[in-house]
Write a protein that holds these residues in place. Structure first.
Motif, PDB file in Angstrom:
ATOM      1  N   ALA A 201       0.796  -1.423   0.155  1.00  0.00           N
ATOM      2  CA  ALA A 201       0.220  -0.034  -0.254  1.00  0.00           C
ATOM      3  C   ALA A 201       0.791   1.416   0.138  1.00  0.00           C
ATOM      4  CB  ALA A 201      -1.060   0.031   1.139  1.00  0.00           C
ATOM      5  N   ALA A 202       2.140   1.096   0.713  1.00  0.00           N
ATOM      6  CA  ALA A 202       2.775   2.394   0.851  1.00  0.00           C
ATOM      7  C   ALA A 202       3.519   2.518  -0.509  1.00  0.00           C
ATOM      8  CB  ALA A 202       4.063   2.159   2.107  1.00  0.00           C
ATOM      9  N   ARG A 203       3.699   1.448  -1.069  1.00  0.00           N
ATOM     10  CA  ARG A 203       4.437   1.621  -2.663  1.00  0.00           C
ATOM     11  C   ARG A 203       3.648   2.023  -3.614  1.00  0.00           C
ATOM     12  NH1 ARG A 203       8.521  -2.655  -5.265  1.00  0.00           N
ATOM     13  NH2 ARG A 203       9.047  -1.700  -7.028  1.00  0.00           N
ATOM     14  N   GLU A 204       2.215   1.881  -3.582  1.00  0.00           N
ATOM     15  CA  GLU A 204       1.203   2.031  -4.529  1.00  0.00           C
ATOM     16  C   GLU A 204       0.997   3.658  -4.147  1.00  0.00           C
ATOM     17  OE1 GLU A 204      -3.536   1.110  -5.844  1.00  0.00           O
ATOM     18  OE2 GLU A 204      -2.423  -0.028  -4.371  1.00  0.00           O
ATOM     19  N   ALA A 205       0.841   4.030  -2.933  1.00  0.00           N
ATOM     20  CA  ALA A 205       0.478   5.358  -2.585  1.00  0.00           C
ATOM     21  C   ALA A 205       1.485   6.278  -3.056  1.00  0.00           C
ATOM     22  CB  ALA A 205       0.249   5.619  -0.953  1.00  0.00           C
ATOM     23  N   MET A 206       2.725   5.756  -2.860  1.00  0.00           N
ATOM     24  CA  MET A 206       3.811   6.712  -3.229  1.00  0.00           C
ATOM     25  C   MET A 206       3.977   6.859  -4.667  1.00  0.00           C
ATOM     26  SD  MET A 206       6.396   8.763  -2.691  1.00  0.00           S
ATOM     27  CE  MET A 206       7.032   8.325  -0.766  1.00  0.00           C
ATOM     28  N   ALA A 207       3.760   5.534  -5.539  1.00  0.00           N
ATOM     29  CA  ALA A 207       3.741   5.757  -7.037  1.00  0.00           C
ATOM     30  C   ALA A 207       2.585   6.513  -7.409  1.00  0.00           C
ATOM     31  CB  ALA A 207       3.679   4.307  -7.578  1.00  0.00           C
ATOM     32  N   THR A 208       1.528   6.371  -7.058  1.00  0.00           N
ATOM     33  CA  THR A 208       0.204   7.318  -7.350  1.00  0.00           C
ATOM     34  C   THR A 208       0.518   8.753  -7.067  1.00  0.00           C
ATOM     35  OG1 THR A 208      -1.163   5.245  -7.046  1.00  0.00           O
ATOM     36  CG2 THR A 208      -2.123   7.531  -6.947  1.00  0.00           C
TER      37      THR A 208
END
Length: 225
Positions: A201-208
């Motif tokens: 989730a952290a990775r997706e939030a940052m990439a988004t």
């Protein structure tokens, strides 16, 4: 100006200070940098100034013309897309790795950076001045890459920041309030994922977050052109 003036400040120190100003939006893409004015400000001769500018050109932060004129680099739309695409992958990975290392003290500091960032961003909307939000944004992202405990990853993100990314973030200051609030919410989503120790989730939030910032910057640049 005489070349025998005090040269106590090294060309590397001067280049780092100029780069800091580019990163915090004091110098924006397209701004011309006067060697004479820089030499006067840093109380040195033009020799270390020229060396500092060559360092910055090698890092793609500025462009030197055939006449020696220095201009903060205005990257192409394609270069911006490519740089931010890499940044999204690298910082997304950093956020995912950080969940295994970040402690409560780091999370508290991250929340402080976020509060200062949001306050400065909203204040900019009201006053149309200041660049503190860029400084706190940089602190926010830097803390996360440091928390990844991957030194090479942190270095790579720093190198990318020192080239194209930092040069165009100042354009984001032209975002309307609605989009700025969206940006603030994205930071909060990143903090929430880190607090829950949810790596994906952290990775997706940052990439988004970074991908959305890319769209906003490019949209503003195309409108300006």
């Amino acid at each position: 100006m005489s070349e025998t003036r005090n040269t106590s400040r090294s060309s590397i120190e001067i280049s780092e200070e100029i780069l800091r100003r580019i990163r915090n939006g004091q110098y924006l893409p397209g701004d011309a940098l006067s060697q004479y004015e820089l030499a006067t400000e840093f109380e040195t001769s033009r020799t270390p100034i020229r060396e500092a500018l060559r360092f910055l050109e090698a890092r793609r932060a500025i462009t030197l013309t055939s006449t020696g004129r220095a201009v903060v680099t205005v990257p192409s739309i394609r270069a911006i897309r490519e740089a931010f695409q890499i940044r999204a992958e690298l910082e997304g990975l950093a956020a995912q790795l950080a969940v295994d290392w970040i402690d409560d003290k780091d999370l508290e500091l991250l929340a402080q950076h976020q509060k200062h960032y949001a306050d400065a961003l909203r204040s900019r909307v009201r006053s149309e001045s200041g660049s503190d939000w860029l400084k706190f944004n940089a602190k926010f992202h830097s803390l996360i890459t440091q928390a990844s405990h991957n030194e090479r990853l942190h270095e790579l993100v720093g190198e990318l920041q020192g080239s194209i990314v930092s040069n165009v973030l100042g354009f984001a200051s032209k975002m309307p309030p609605r989009l700025m609030e969206e940006n603030i919410k994205q930071h909060e989503d990143i903090i929430a994922a880190l607090t829950l120790r949810n790596g994906p989730a952290a990775r997706e939030a940052m990439a988004t977050h970074i991908s959305r910032t890319t769209e906003l910057v490019i949209e503003w640049m195309e409108t300006r052109r």
